[in-house]
Design a protein around this motif. Sequence first.
Motif, mmCIF file in Angstrom:
data_model
loop_
_atom_site.group_PDB
_atom_site.id
_atom_site.type_symbol
_atom_site.label_atom_id
_atom_site.label_comp_id
_atom_site.label_asym_id
_atom_site.label_seq_id
_atom_site.Cartn_x
_atom_site.Cartn_y
_atom_site.Cartn_z
ATOM 1 N N UNK A 230 -5.880 -39.391 -9.849
ATOM 2 C CA UNK A 230 -4.868 -40.284 -9.262
ATOM 3 C C UNK A 230 -3.584 -39.535 -8.912
ATOM 4 N N UNK A 231 -3.611 -38.205 -9.069
ATOM 5 C CA UNK A 231 -2.451 -37.361 -8.754
ATOM 6 C C UNK A 231 -1.241 -37.665 -9.625
ATOM 7 N N UNK A 232 -1.496 -38.188 -10.837
ATOM 8 C CA UNK A 232 -0.405 -38.383 -11.790
ATOM 9 C C UNK A 232 0.032 -37.032 -12.347
ATOM 10 N N UNK A 233 -0.936 -36.167 -12.595
ATOM 11 C CA UNK A 233 -0.673 -34.780 -12.973
ATOM 12 C C UNK A 233 -1.595 -33.884 -12.153
ATOM 13 N N UNK A 234 -1.269 -32.621 -12.103
ATOM 14 C CA UNK A 234 -2.084 -31.637 -11.390
ATOM 15 C C UNK A 234 -2.756 -30.706 -12.394
ATOM 16 N N UNK A 235 -3.894 -30.147 -12.027
ATOM 17 C CA UNK A 235 -4.570 -29.187 -12.904
ATOM 18 C C UNK A 235 -3.698 -27.958 -13.160
ATOM 19 N N UNK A 236 -2.738 -27.725 -12.273
ATOM 20 C CA UNK A 236 -1.837 -26.586 -12.463
ATOM 21 C C UNK A 236 -0.760 -26.870 -13.506
ATOM 22 N N UNK A 237 -0.643 -28.121 -13.914
ATOM 23 C CA UNK A 237 0.409 -28.515 -14.856
ATOM 24 C C UNK A 237 0.067 -28.210 -16.307
ATOM 25 N N UNK A 238 -1.194 -27.970 -16.604
ATOM 26 C CA UNK A 238 -1.609 -27.801 -17.996
ATOM 27 C C UNK A 238 -2.714 -26.757 -18.100
ATOM 28 N N UNK A 239 -2.958 -26.314 -19.305
ATOM 29 C CA UNK A 239 -4.085 -25.450 -19.598
ATOM 30 C C UNK A 239 -4.732 -25.913 -20.898
ATOM 31 N N UNK A 240 -6.040 -25.813 -20.986
ATOM 32 C CA UNK A 240 -6.780 -26.264 -22.167
ATOM 33 C C UNK A 240 -7.071 -25.079 -23.073
ATOM 34 N N UNK A 241 -6.717 -25.219 -24.352
ATOM 35 C CA UNK A 241 -6.960 -24.126 -25.296
ATOM 36 C C UNK A 241 -8.071 -24.452 -26.299
ATOM 37 N N UNK A 242 -8.563 -25.703 -26.275
ATOM 38 C CA UNK A 242 -9.694 -26.045 -27.147
ATOM 39 C C UNK A 242 -10.409 -27.265 -26.584
ATOM 40 N N UNK A 243 -11.744 -27.224 -26.635
ATOM 41 C CA UNK A 243 -12.567 -28.363 -26.237
ATOM 42 C C UNK A 243 -13.572 -28.634 -27.354
ATOM 43 N N UNK A 244 -13.675 -29.872 -27.782
ATOM 44 C CA UNK A 244 -14.505 -30.262 -28.921
ATOM 45 C C UNK A 244 -15.945 -30.548 -28.510
ATOM 46 N N UNK A 245 -16.737 -30.965 -29.482
ATOM 47 C CA UNK A 245 -18.036 -31.555 -29.235
ATOM 48 C C UNK A 245 -17.854 -32.874 -28.485
ATOM 49 N N UNK A 246 -18.938 -33.460 -28.015
ATOM 50 C CA UNK A 246 -18.875 -34.720 -27.276
ATOM 51 C C UNK A 246 -18.869 -35.914 -28.228
ATOM 52 N N UNK A 247 -18.016 -36.893 -27.924
ATOM 53 C CA UNK A 247 -17.905 -38.114 -28.705
ATOM 54 C C UNK A 247 -18.289 -39.320 -27.840
ATOM 55 N N UNK A 248 -18.714 -40.432 -28.467
ATOM 56 C CA UNK A 248 -18.934 -41.656 -27.690
ATOM 57 C C UNK A 248 -17.607 -42.143 -27.140
ATOM 58 N N UNK A 249 -17.691 -42.816 -26.001
ATOM 59 C CA UNK A 249 -16.467 -43.303 -25.379
ATOM 60 C C UNK A 249 -16.182 -44.742 -25.805
ATOM 61 N N UNK A 250 -15.289 -45.431 -25.098
ATOM 62 C CA UNK A 250 -14.891 -46.802 -25.448
ATOM 63 C C UNK A 250 -16.097 -47.706 -25.688
ATOM 64 N N UNK A 251 -16.091 -48.427 -26.799
ATOM 65 C CA UNK A 251 -17.153 -49.388 -27.094
ATOM 66 C C UNK A 251 -16.719 -50.786 -26.681
ATOM 67 N N UNK A 252 -17.596 -51.492 -25.952
ATOM 68 C CA UNK A 252 -17.295 -52.848 -25.490
ATOM 69 C C UNK A 252 -18.139 -53.850 -26.270
ATOM 70 N N UNK A 253 -17.534 -54.997 -26.596
ATOM 71 C CA UNK A 253 -18.268 -55.997 -27.354
ATOM 72 C C UNK A 253 -17.478 -57.284 -27.458
ATOM 73 N N UNK A 254 -17.888 -58.121 -28.397
ATOM 74 C CA UNK A 254 -17.297 -59.447 -28.559
ATOM 75 C C UNK A 254 -17.021 -59.704 -30.036
ATOM 76 N N UNK A 255 -16.251 -60.735 -30.310
ATOM 77 C CA UNK A 255 -15.953 -61.098 -31.686
ATOM 78 C C UNK A 255 -17.171 -61.795 -32.294
ATOM 79 N N UNK A 256 -17.414 -61.541 -33.563
ATOM 80 C CA UNK A 256 -18.651 -61.931 -34.236
ATOM 81 C C UNK A 256 -18.950 -63.423 -34.205
#
Length: 322
Positions: A234-260
């Motif tokens: 969305x051009x909020x930031x540019x790839x030139x604005x930051x650098x990554x020094x660590x990347x983790x294992x993969x995690x599950x993303x947002x979980x969607x559901x309903x109240x019990x």
Amino acid sequence: MNLVSNIQKFATLPVLLGLAISSATLQASDLAPRFTDANGDMVADAPTDPKDWIDPNVLIFAYTPVEDPAVYAQVWDDFLKHMEKVTGKRVQFFPVQSNAAQLEAMRAGRLHVAGFNTGSNPLAVNCAGFVPFTMMARDDGSFGYEMEIITRPDSGIAKVEDIKGRSLAFTAPTSNSGYKAPSALLSAEFGLEAEVDFTPSFSGSHDNSILGVVNKDYDAAAIANSVLKRMVSRNVVSEADYTTIYTSQTFPTTGYGYVYNLKPELAEKVKEAFFSYEWAGSPLEAEFKNSGEAQFIPITYKEHWEVVRTIDAAMDVTYNCN
């Protein structure tokens, strides 16, 4: 509702990918006493007495507060109209400002359907009666995101060890990638402790942390790269604005559901709405393709959140649902 964690008890924690937590710890239910789990799936059962079901005229939906709620009200509008057609209910978007507000809203009965961030799912399940059943995935069925530690290219931080003596932003105490996973990682792999080796801050959200690094409010930040990719797209930031020094294992993303305690027939309609939604040409596709998502897939809390419960157990996280 207080999340109680002791982050001083994992100095001898093995590397995050190989945590040695007993299966008994992982399978034990932490549900609040007011819930039951007769089938052992680790989420609250629907009440057996129909008088305890809720059947609201208006379904309230909230998306995890990781970015600008105003932006995501528009992103979700088409989907919520689809849910209205499937359920026969009016559906209203609830723009929550914090994880705590979202959790309390469901616990108090003011929130019926939601997407909770990865780290908040255990708290939502155990204290608010959240029943997650789906998450976004790629076309091939793969899913997930990574935690990244980012900094500015001119910060003088070239590797994780260089964070010593500097400032690092977390997002919120309930966040997996924004707090729990990086806290465990920094201690176990690099011997870095908050308040001892670096100055921690809580920014409130992933986008705040990312912008804080770019604008020199923080020297580094632990963030979810799915959020970062969408901000770049969305051009909020540019790839030139930051650098990554660590990347983790993969995690599950947002979980969607309903109240019990949602009326079971209505809960099934909610599930139908997610799985029957046409992504092609939709606002969801336009937004989430930037982080790889292209569909909703079925999930279970017991299976897909095991790695998150492992991190919680390693950090000695407990829940006070009173």
